[in-house]
Write an enzyme that holds these catalytic residues in place. Structure first.
Site, PDB file in Angstrom:
ATOM      1  N   LEU A  58      -7.446  -0.349  -2.978  1.00 17.65           N
ATOM      2  CA  LEU A  58      -6.641  -0.850  -4.100  1.00 17.65           C
ATOM      3  C   LEU A  58      -6.793  -2.351  -4.236  1.00 17.65           C
ATOM      4  CD1 LEU A  58      -3.324   1.004  -3.183  1.00 17.65           C
ATOM      5  CD2 LEU A  58      -5.193   1.842  -4.612  1.00 17.65           C
TER       6      LEU A  58
ATOM      7  N   VAL B  72       0.832  -1.208   0.000  1.00 15.83           N
ATOM      8  CA  VAL B  72       0.000   0.000   0.000  1.00 15.83           C
ATOM      9  C   VAL B  72       0.865   1.256   0.000  1.00 15.83           C
ATOM     10  CG1 VAL B  72      -1.668   1.330   1.373  1.00 15.83           C
ATOM     11  CG2 VAL B  72      -1.978  -1.132   1.074  1.00 15.83           C
TER      12      VAL B  72
ATOM     13  N   THR C 250      -1.021  -4.523   9.186  1.00 17.88           N
ATOM     14  CA  THR C 250      -1.904  -4.798  10.331  1.00 17.88           C
ATOM     15  C   THR C 250      -2.300  -6.272  10.256  1.00 17.88           C
ATOM     16  OG1 THR C 250      -3.801  -4.016   9.017  1.00 17.88           O
ATOM     17  CG2 THR C 250      -2.809  -2.449  10.535  1.00 17.88           C
TER      18      THR C 250
ATOM     19  N   HIS D   5     -19.042 -13.272  -9.415  1.00 17.92           N
ATOM     20  CA  HIS D   5     -18.476 -14.367 -10.191  1.00 17.92           C
ATOM     21  C   HIS D   5     -18.154 -15.520  -9.233  1.00 17.92           C
ATOM     22  CE1 HIS D   5     -16.703 -15.852 -13.864  1.00 17.92           C
ATOM     23  NE2 HIS D   5     -15.723 -16.337 -13.122  1.00 17.92           N
TER      24      HIS D   5
ATOM     25  N   ASN E  87     -15.227  -3.970   2.223  1.00 14.62           N
ATOM     26  CA  ASN E  87     -14.601  -5.271   1.969  1.00 14.62           C
ATOM     27  C   ASN E  87     -15.509  -6.429   2.386  1.00 14.62           C
ATOM     28  OD1 ASN E  87     -12.342  -4.369   0.723  1.00 14.62           O
ATOM     29  ND2 ASN E  87     -10.897  -4.948   2.322  1.00 14.62           N
TER      30      ASN E  87
ATOM     31  N   CYS F 163      -6.663  -9.354   2.067  1.00 17.38           N
ATOM     32  CA  CYS F 163      -7.623  -8.380   2.595  1.00 17.38           C
ATOM     33  C   CYS F 163      -8.932  -9.006   3.066  1.00 17.38           C
ATOM     34  CB  CYS F 163      -7.902  -7.326   1.535  1.00 17.38           C
ATOM     35  SG  CYS F 163      -6.393  -6.552   0.965  1.00 17.38           S
TER      36      CYS F 163
ATOM     37  N   GLU G 125      -5.073  -5.718  -5.655  1.00 17.89           N
ATOM     38  CA  GLU G 125      -3.788  -6.203  -6.150  1.00 17.89           C
ATOM     39  C   GLU G 125      -3.932  -6.500  -7.639  1.00 17.89           C
ATOM     40  OE1 GLU G 125      -1.909  -9.322  -3.954  1.00 17.89           O
ATOM     41  OE2 GLU G 125      -2.429  -8.370  -2.049  1.00 17.89           O
TER      42      GLU G 125
ATOM     43  N   GLY H  91     -16.643 -18.814  -7.641  1.00 19.49           N
ATOM     44  CA  GLY H  91     -15.283 -19.348  -7.725  1.00 19.49           C
ATOM     45  C   GLY H  91     -14.977 -20.228  -6.527  1.00 19.49           C
TER      46      GLY H  91
HETATM   47  C1  UGA Z   1      -9.724  -6.191  -2.187  1.00 13.28           C
HETATM   48  C2  UGA Z   1     -10.726  -5.103  -2.616  1.00 13.28           C
HETATM   49  O1  UGA Z   1     -11.287  -5.410  -3.905  1.00 13.28           O
HETATM   50  C3  UGA Z   1     -10.049  -3.741  -2.679  1.00 13.28           C
HETATM   51  O2  UGA Z   1     -11.021  -2.729  -2.959  1.00 13.28           O
HETATM   52  C4  UGA Z   1      -9.415  -3.453  -1.310  1.00 13.28           C
HETATM   53  O3  UGA Z   1      -8.748  -2.202  -1.293  1.00 13.28           O
HETATM   54  C5  UGA Z   1      -8.422  -4.549  -0.989  1.00 13.28           C
HETATM   55  O4  UGA Z   1      -9.106  -5.804  -0.952  1.00 13.28           O
HETATM   56  C6  UGA Z   1      -7.806  -4.211   0.352  1.00 13.28           C
HETATM   57  O5  UGA Z   1      -8.530  -4.177   1.354  1.00 13.28           O
HETATM   58  O6  UGA Z   1      -6.628  -3.822   0.403  1.00 13.28           O
HETATM   59  P1  UGA Z   1      -7.861  -7.683  -3.453  1.00 13.28           P
HETATM   60  O7  UGA Z   1      -7.773  -8.479  -2.196  1.00 13.28           O
HETATM   61  O8  UGA Z   1      -6.612  -7.247  -4.117  1.00 13.28           O
HETATM   62  O9  UGA Z   1      -8.739  -6.335  -3.220  1.00 13.28           O
HETATM   63  O10 UGA Z   1      -8.621  -8.596  -4.499  1.00 13.28           O
HETATM   64  P2  UGA Z   1     -10.048  -8.682  -5.228  1.00 13.28           P
HETATM   65  O11 UGA Z   1      -9.858  -8.455  -6.665  1.00 13.28           O
HETATM   66  O12 UGA Z   1     -11.069  -7.884  -4.542  1.00 13.28           O
HETATM   67  O13 UGA Z   1     -10.366 -10.243  -5.027  1.00 13.28           O
HETATM   68  C7  UGA Z   1     -10.505 -10.807  -3.729  1.00 13.28           C
HETATM   69  C8  UGA Z   1     -10.895 -12.257  -3.806  1.00 13.28           C
HETATM   70  O14 UGA Z   1     -12.223 -12.407  -4.253  1.00 13.28           O
HETATM   71  C9  UGA Z   1     -10.047 -13.096  -4.762  1.00 13.28           C
HETATM   72  O15 UGA Z   1      -9.787 -14.333  -4.141  1.00 13.28           O
HETATM   73  C10 UGA Z   1     -10.923 -13.259  -5.985  1.00 13.28           C
HETATM   74  O16 UGA Z   1     -10.637 -14.414  -6.718  1.00 13.28           O
HETATM   75  C11 UGA Z   1     -12.278 -13.333  -5.332  1.00 13.28           C
HETATM   76  N1  UGA Z   1     -13.390 -12.939  -6.222  1.00 13.28           N
HETATM   77  C12 UGA Z   1     -13.540 -11.643  -6.620  1.00 13.28           C
HETATM   78  C13 UGA Z   1     -14.337 -13.900  -6.592  1.00 13.28           C
HETATM   79  O17 UGA Z   1     -14.232 -15.104  -6.229  1.00 13.28           O
HETATM   80  N2  UGA Z   1     -15.392 -13.516  -7.363  1.00 13.28           N
HETATM   81  C14 UGA Z   1     -15.563 -12.232  -7.772  1.00 13.28           C
HETATM   82  O18 UGA Z   1     -16.570 -11.949  -8.477  1.00 13.28           O
HETATM   83  C15 UGA Z   1     -14.598 -11.277  -7.414  1.00 13.28           C
END
Ligand code: UGA
Length: 448
Positions: A153, A11, A86, A254, A211, A263, A155, A256
């Site tokens: 954000l 971050v 954290t 979606h 989140n 996060c 990743e 999965g």
């Molecule tokens: C997430 C949030 O999307 C960000 O907005 C937030 O800032 C971040 O956590 C954080 O707190 O720092 P991130 O963990 O990078 O971001 O990943 P995401 O793209 O949100 O995906 C999270 C998980 O959900 C992954 O395992 C992904 O495969 C899963 N996912 C996501 C699904 O299974 N289905 C979906 O439709 C979307």
């Protein structure tokens, strides 16, 4: 503006570099001298698309510097951001805030005039006030304000998310601090990004609530997927039909193998813990956490059952081990639950991941990592897709099947379509859709 960034992890580094891109002068601080030396040489310790180029550009422009000396990032700064880790706390589900309070004390000792201290780390409600208390207890001063400014954000998409956010949340009681925060984010006015000014407590809850809500959406559709499987419905169509309702929206629906990453798992647990601590139990979030664990276990058990229960002498090829594509992050990746369960049932696992080998290998003992993606198919009894890397979206399915002992695929990201898979040699399992088997080769030739 002059900005200090305490903590040069994911971050801190992304935020500091993007603030420099906005035109501010940024000093990124980290206690780890090896990390700072590497960063000064433009070496990025994490995998994030586009970050290396942006860091190099800002170093060259002279707007981004790095130091291990906290004073370099505090004295004379308009704002000092706390962007330290954290991690989960030992003993319960809460967040360990020791690095945040250490940073607050360090900042207090190095402050030379009025400073805005900004919490960027994800911290439970009430932390901004505690940070203020810590600063006052360390140095007898009122020449500061504390602001909560959570990050949103993703990743793999962090730079775009920073440069084109849906909103910026600023939690503070001080108009003086709010004015400085507006000046820092002024470049975003061009694309009319809403800046929401709230109290610190509201800002802190917005982060966790956002989140947890996204994690809930994912978990909800994963449970609906189970219902689709037993009724013959198609979860992707269900998602589409739900998502077309503007009140629901199509994103994060979606299905999965369960959410993972640094996060959602940590933040849902911390939110649930805060609810328990403060007598406002978050029943929905508590259920989401349990259901997400169950999703991963159910999928592993499904593979085991489909392959006959005893996987001794069976080889399973795995495509993707990271928690999502465009990252090497393995934290709470579904692979960490699913693969050990397959191994416990006797399977030999051969995995391929485009970037996750280095991070994944130490966490997945006994898993053999292949050099090439098609190698996972060699004499395999099944192939499992766990991460939707682009490379896996256009596999040569005949080549894959030819190398396998039995062409069985478990596509836990639904990247292929059952209607197309019937024209391949695969028995095809996906999430929330019917299992398909190949139509007769003769029919396949005429394209039926
Ligand atoms: C997430 C949030 O999307 C960000 O907005 C937030 O800032 C971040 O956590 C954080 O707190 O720092 P991130 O963990 O990078 O971001 O990943 P995401 O793209 O949100 O995906 C999270 C998980 O959900 C992954 O395992 C992904 O495969 C899963 N996912 C996501 C699904 O299974 N289905 C979906 O439709 C979307």
């Amino acid at each position: 503006m002059r900005i200090g960034m305490i903590g040069s992890g994911y971050v801190g580094l992304v935020s500091g570099t993007c603030f420099a891109e906005f035109g501010h002068d940024v000093v990124c601080i980290d206690k780890n001298p090896a990390k700072i030396t590497a960063l000064k040489n433009g070496e990025i310790p994490i995998y994030e698309p586009g970050l290396d180029d942006l860091v190099a550009k800002q170093i060259k422009a002279g707007r981004l510097t790095f130091s291990t000396n906290i004073a370099d990032g505090v004295s004379g700064m308009d704002a000092v951001f706390i962007a330290v880790g954290t991690p989960p706390r030992n003993g319960d589900d809460g967040a360990d805030l020791s690095q945040v309070f250490d940073a607050a004390r360090d900042i207090a000792n190095a402050m030379t005039g009025y400073t805005v201290v900004v919490d960027k780390s994800t911290v439970p409600v009430g932390t901004a006030r505690q940070v203020a208390k810590t600063i006052r207890a360390t140095k007898n001063t009122t020449q500061f304000d504390v602001v909560s400014n959570p990050e949103f954000l993703r990743e793999g998409n962090a730079i775009t998310d920073f440069m084109r956010p849906d909103r910026v949340v600023v939690g503070t009681d001080s108009e003086r601090a709010a004015e400085i925060m507006r000046a820092i984010y002024r470049p975003l006015y061009l694309n009319e990004t809403p800046i929401l000014i709230t109290t610190p407590e509201t800002a802190e809850i917005i982060k966790y609530a956002a989140n947890a809500f996204l994690a809930t959406k994912i978990t909800f559709i994963n449970e609906i997927a189970r219902l689709c499987e037993v009724t013959g419905a198609d979860v992707q169509e269900v998602s589409r039909g739900m998502g077309m309702d503007g009140r629901i929206g199509s994103k994060f629906l979606h299905a999965g193998p369960g959410y993972g990453g640094s996060c959602f798992p940590k933040d849902t647990k911390a939110l649930a813990q805060t609810g328990r601590d403060l007598g406002a139990v978050q029943t929905v979030v508590e259920s989401v956490i349990a259901a997400n664990t169950q999703t991963k276990e159910t999928l592993a058990n499904r593979i085991i059952a489909e392959l006959g229960g005893d996987l001794t002498d069976k080889t399973i090829g795995v495509l993707g081990v990271t928690f999502k594509p465009q990252t090497d992050d393995m934290r709470d990746a579904p692979s960490l639950t699913i693969l050990p369960m397959l191994q416990a049932a006797g399977a030999k696992i051969v995995a391929f991941d485009p970037v996750g080998r280095e991070t994944g290998q130490p966490l997945l003992p006994g898993v053999i990592f292949a050099d090439q993606m098609y190698d996972v198919a060699n004499n395999a009894d099944a192939v499992v897709i766990l991460t939707e890397w682009n490379e896996f979206r256009a596999l040569d399915l005949d080549r894959l099947a030819d190398a396998m002992r039995t062409p069985i695929m478990f596509d836990f990201r639904n990247i292929y379509k059952p209607a197309e898979m019937i024209h391949t040699p695969f028995t095809y399992h996906s999430i929330g859709r019917v299992k398909t088997t190949p139509v007769a080769p003769k029919l396949r030739q005429v394209g039926v």
